[in-house]
Design a protein around this motif. Structure first.
Motif, mmCIF file in Angstrom:
data_model
loop_
_atom_site.group_PDB
_atom_site.id
_atom_site.type_symbol
_atom_site.label_atom_id
_atom_site.label_comp_id
_atom_site.label_asym_id
_atom_site.label_seq_id
_atom_site.Cartn_x
_atom_site.Cartn_y
_atom_site.Cartn_z
ATOM 1 N N ILE A 2 -23.103 11.262 40.035
ATOM 2 C CA ILE A 2 -23.435 9.733 39.701
ATOM 3 C C ILE A 2 -24.596 9.529 40.656
ATOM 4 O O ILE A 2 -24.496 9.258 41.699
ATOM 5 C CB ILE A 2 -22.267 8.812 39.914
ATOM 6 C CG1 ILE A 2 -21.429 9.362 38.781
ATOM 7 C CG2 ILE A 2 -22.958 7.289 39.685
ATOM 8 C CD1 ILE A 2 -20.065 8.504 38.820
ATOM 9 N N GLN A 4 -28.258 6.536 41.310
ATOM 10 C CA GLN A 4 -28.026 5.261 41.545
ATOM 11 C C GLN A 4 -29.251 4.558 40.749
ATOM 12 O O GLN A 4 -30.287 4.604 40.856
ATOM 13 C CB GLN A 4 -28.397 4.923 42.952
ATOM 14 C CG GLN A 4 -28.157 3.769 43.497
ATOM 15 C CD GLN A 4 -26.594 3.374 43.639
ATOM 16 O OE1 GLN A 4 -26.051 4.396 43.705
ATOM 17 N NE2 GLN A 4 -26.156 2.106 43.738
ATOM 18 N N ASN A 425 -25.786 1.966 28.731
ATOM 19 C CA ASN A 425 -26.134 3.506 29.116
ATOM 20 C C ASN A 425 -26.599 4.509 28.131
ATOM 21 O O ASN A 425 -25.775 4.756 27.287
ATOM 22 C CB ASN A 425 -24.681 3.935 29.965
ATOM 23 C CG ASN A 425 -25.035 5.363 30.687
ATOM 24 O OD1 ASN A 425 -26.362 5.909 30.541
ATOM 25 N ND2 ASN A 425 -24.047 5.923 31.235
ATOM 26 N N GLN A 432 -23.345 6.056 34.646
ATOM 27 C CA GLN A 432 -24.307 5.916 35.299
ATOM 28 C C GLN A 432 -23.907 4.667 36.174
ATOM 29 O O GLN A 432 -23.085 3.859 35.827
ATOM 30 C CB GLN A 432 -25.547 5.106 34.586
ATOM 31 C CG GLN A 432 -26.305 6.077 33.911
ATOM 32 C CD GLN A 432 -27.066 6.940 34.729
ATOM 33 O OE1 GLN A 432 -27.746 6.827 35.908
ATOM 34 N NE2 GLN A 432 -27.246 8.317 34.222
ATOM 35 N N GLN A 433 -24.244 4.601 37.816
ATOM 36 C CA GLN A 433 -23.524 3.761 38.446
ATOM 37 C C GLN A 433 -25.067 2.551 38.725
ATOM 38 O O GLN A 433 -26.095 3.315 38.968
ATOM 39 C CB GLN A 433 -23.293 4.175 39.886
ATOM 40 C CG GLN A 433 -22.767 3.233 40.737
ATOM 41 C CD GLN A 433 -21.877 3.747 41.832
ATOM 42 O OE1 GLN A 433 -21.950 5.090 41.861
ATOM 43 N NE2 GLN A 433 -21.087 3.023 42.457
ATOM 44 N N THR A 435 -26.449 -0.509 40.833
ATOM 45 C CA THR A 435 -26.468 -1.788 41.842
ATOM 46 C C THR A 435 -27.185 -2.895 41.495
ATOM 47 O O THR A 435 -28.315 -2.680 41.020
ATOM 48 C CB THR A 435 -26.880 -1.332 43.029
ATOM 49 O OG1 THR A 435 -26.402 -0.278 43.582
ATOM 50 C CG2 THR A 435 -26.728 -2.372 44.111
ATOM 51 N N GLY A 475 -15.163 -2.150 35.288
ATOM 52 C CA GLY A 475 -15.732 -1.185 36.006
ATOM 53 C C GLY A 475 -16.996 -1.865 36.943
ATOM 54 O O GLY A 475 -17.947 -1.282 37.398
ATOM 55 N N THR A 484 -21.482 -3.871 41.922
ATOM 56 C CA THR A 484 -21.657 -2.602 41.881
ATOM 57 C C THR A 484 -20.934 -2.068 40.400
ATOM 58 O O THR A 484 -19.917 -2.523 40.125
ATOM 59 C CB THR A 484 -21.004 -1.501 42.830
ATOM 60 O OG1 THR A 484 -21.212 -2.342 44.063
ATOM 61 C CG2 THR A 484 -21.008 -0.118 42.872
ATOM 62 N N THR A 486 -20.060 0.697 37.195
ATOM 63 C CA THR A 486 -20.071 2.094 36.678
ATOM 64 C C THR A 486 -20.060 1.852 35.211
ATOM 65 O O THR A 486 -18.978 1.522 34.733
ATOM 66 C CB THR A 486 -18.976 2.992 37.352
ATOM 67 O OG1 THR A 486 -19.085 2.789 38.656
ATOM 68 C CG2 THR A 486 -19.092 4.379 36.883
#
Ligand code: AHR
Length: 498
Positions: A2, A4, A425, A432-433, A435, A475, A484, A486
């Motif tokens: 994963i 960033q 996504n 996909q993570q 921030t 998530g 955060t 996901t």
């Protein structure tokens, strides 16, 4: 693994509103969009209906909050003579639907049927006038028929046909795809014709001026936009159209399956969809040159994915299934419209029911909602909200020589001060993570909904209609001014900050 991604809200730069009309739809006399889709006839005892319009469809479109509905085409509009569709149904002439399968059109669904249906759904009609094979008088008469409140030949005819009050239709298309099915015109010729037609489309309401839309370019035909903007004064044109479909090729039968597509086909279609951003940027730059005050709106009145028809269905009916690919395509496209909302004031997904990228599919008395429906429903929190610009740093999704951004995002603040963030996504394989920095936006919590499924090819069927539906999203976690998130592979989420 994963990786960033980085999304930053720039709330302090917010200036423009996301016009709800970006969430518009399109209903053409094509295949089973009108007949069997919206309309099943007033004598139908098997399918619950109001004046022939399916009740299940009305309910579903009300929930979707559709702001406008374009009718009767598309290519059909430039063959349509509206007087064929008024008065007693048994007296209406049957015509041939030359563009779409050569089927017989009995005109049982006409102007009254459509405009009354719009009232039922609670949506604004967007009427597409016939320029290609019609006359100036015919279109001028249509405007008078639906909009004039006092005595006149056309308003009297309307009353004779059972409608006292005018419908006061504001949004009008002046022809469709004039460069193609609407008459194969050269841009200079159409621009002149447009000026002539638009001149005789009178404002009968002192308060609600007509919103006239010129037939626009296809995809990256910048010359078309250039000529329209150069040759048509802004006093005659409130909007200019753009059509962009995500399609592998225009060759019939080679557009790829709507459900059984390869990874490569997925990536190519998504690349086509994301080109919308670049196309809009360039068309808008041309508009800015001629209309720096941004009086004329960009109206993307046909967009969506276009694939092969479902096996064993009429090739002229454009009936296709709808998978998570379409959901991702819709999410990413709406994010692009939000980004350009200063100029893009209206758009219409093609088409509402049983045609191309539909939100609804019907089979006799059965009706299902597609993944695309759910995205538009989740996203409708953005309608008429203040767009909050976002800065997006994204991973790549790479397949062979195709490189796509893995994520797409947009955000807005509604009239009650609630902030919504939409995230897509595009990567069909990997989660996909992200921030997400909120910047100046204050939040104490986050909730949300997500549309996702095990495989990007998953779809709803008449046997399994709720395989794909929004679920609560867990998530996302908030810490200070940072989220955060996901996102599962090929998914669309809408977050709400508290
Ligand atoms: O949406 C189907 C067709 O695509 C429309 O009739 C036409 O305008 C476009 O070419």
């Amino acid at each position: 693994s994963i990786a960033q991604n980085q999304v930053t809200l720039k709330a302090e730069e917010a200036k423009h509103t996301i016009n709800r009309h970006i969430y518009g739809h399109f209903a053409e006399h094509l295949g089973r969009c009108i007949y069997g889709g919206f309309y099943v006839g007033e004598n139908n005892t098997r399918i619950p209906n109001t004046a022939g319009v399916r009740n299940d469809v009305v309910d579903a479109l009300k929930k979707l909050k559709i702001p406008n509905l374009r009718w009767p085409g598309g290519c059909f509009a430039d063959t349509y003579h509206w007087k064929d569709g008024i008065g007693p149904k048994e007296k209406r002439p049957s015509i041939v639907n030359a563009w779409w399968g050569g089927v017989t059109e009995n005109n049982s669904f006409g102007t009254h049927d459509f405009l009354n249906m719009c009232e039922l759904i609670g949506t604004e009609p967007y009427l597409a006038g016939n320029v290609g094979s019609g006359t100036v008088q015919e279109l001028a008469d249509w405007v008078q028929y639906v909009n004039f409140g006092k005595e006149s030949p056309m308003s009297n005819l309307r009353r004779q046909n059972g409608r006292e009050k005018p419908w006061d239709v504001q949004i009008w298309g002046v022809g469709n795809e004039a460069w193609g099915c609407g008459g194969n015109m050269k841009p200079e010729y159409y621009a002149n014709i447009y000026r002539q037609y638009a001149t005789f489309m009178y404002n009968y309401s002192p308060t609600r001026k007509l919103f006239r839309v010129a037939s626009g370019a296809s995809s990256n035909d910048y010359h078309w936009t250039e000529v329209m903007m150069r040759d048509i004064p802004t006093s005659l044109m409130e909007g200019i159209a753009l059509h962009h479909y995500s399609v592998l090729t225009w060759d019939d039968g080679k557009k790829g399956s709507a459900t059984q597509y390869s990874d490569e086909e997925y990536a190519k279609i998504m690349k086509q969809a994301l080109l919308m951003d670049d196309y809009l940027t360039k068309h808008i730059a041309i508009m800015d040159k001629y209309d720096p005050q941004k009086k004329v709106a960009m109206v993307v009145d046909e967009w969506g994915g276009w694939y092969n028809v479902e096996p064993n269905t009429n090739p002229g009916f454009l009936y296709q299934q709808n998978t998570m690919r379409d959901a991702v395509l819709a999410g990413a496209t709406l994010n692009i419209f939000h980004k350009h909302c200063e100029r893009v004031k209206m758009a219409n997904l093609a088409q509402a029911i049983n045609v191309l990228q539909s939100v609804i599919l019907t089979n006799e008395e059965k009706m299902i909602l597609t993944p695309t429906y759910h995205v538009l429903e989740m996203y409708n929190v953005h309608q008429d909200a203040l767009m909050l610009p976002v800065e997006v740093k994204t991973n790549d999704y790479v397949l062979g020589d195709i490189k796509l951004p893995a994520i797409s995002a947009s955000a807005s603040k509604d009239k009650n001060g609630r902030v919504h963030i939409s995230l897509t996504n595009i990567d069909p394989k990997q989660p996909q993570q992200i921030t997400l920095s909120l910047g100046s936006v204050k939040a104490t919590g986050v909730t949300g909904r997500i549309l996702a499924s095990g495989d990007v090819r998953d779809h709803n069927t008449f046997e399994n209609p709720a395989k794909i539906k929004p679920a609560p999203f867990t998530g996302a976690t908030l810490k200070g001014d940072q989220l955060t998130v996901t996102l599962p592979a090929a998914s669309v989420a809408v977050l709400e900050l508290n």
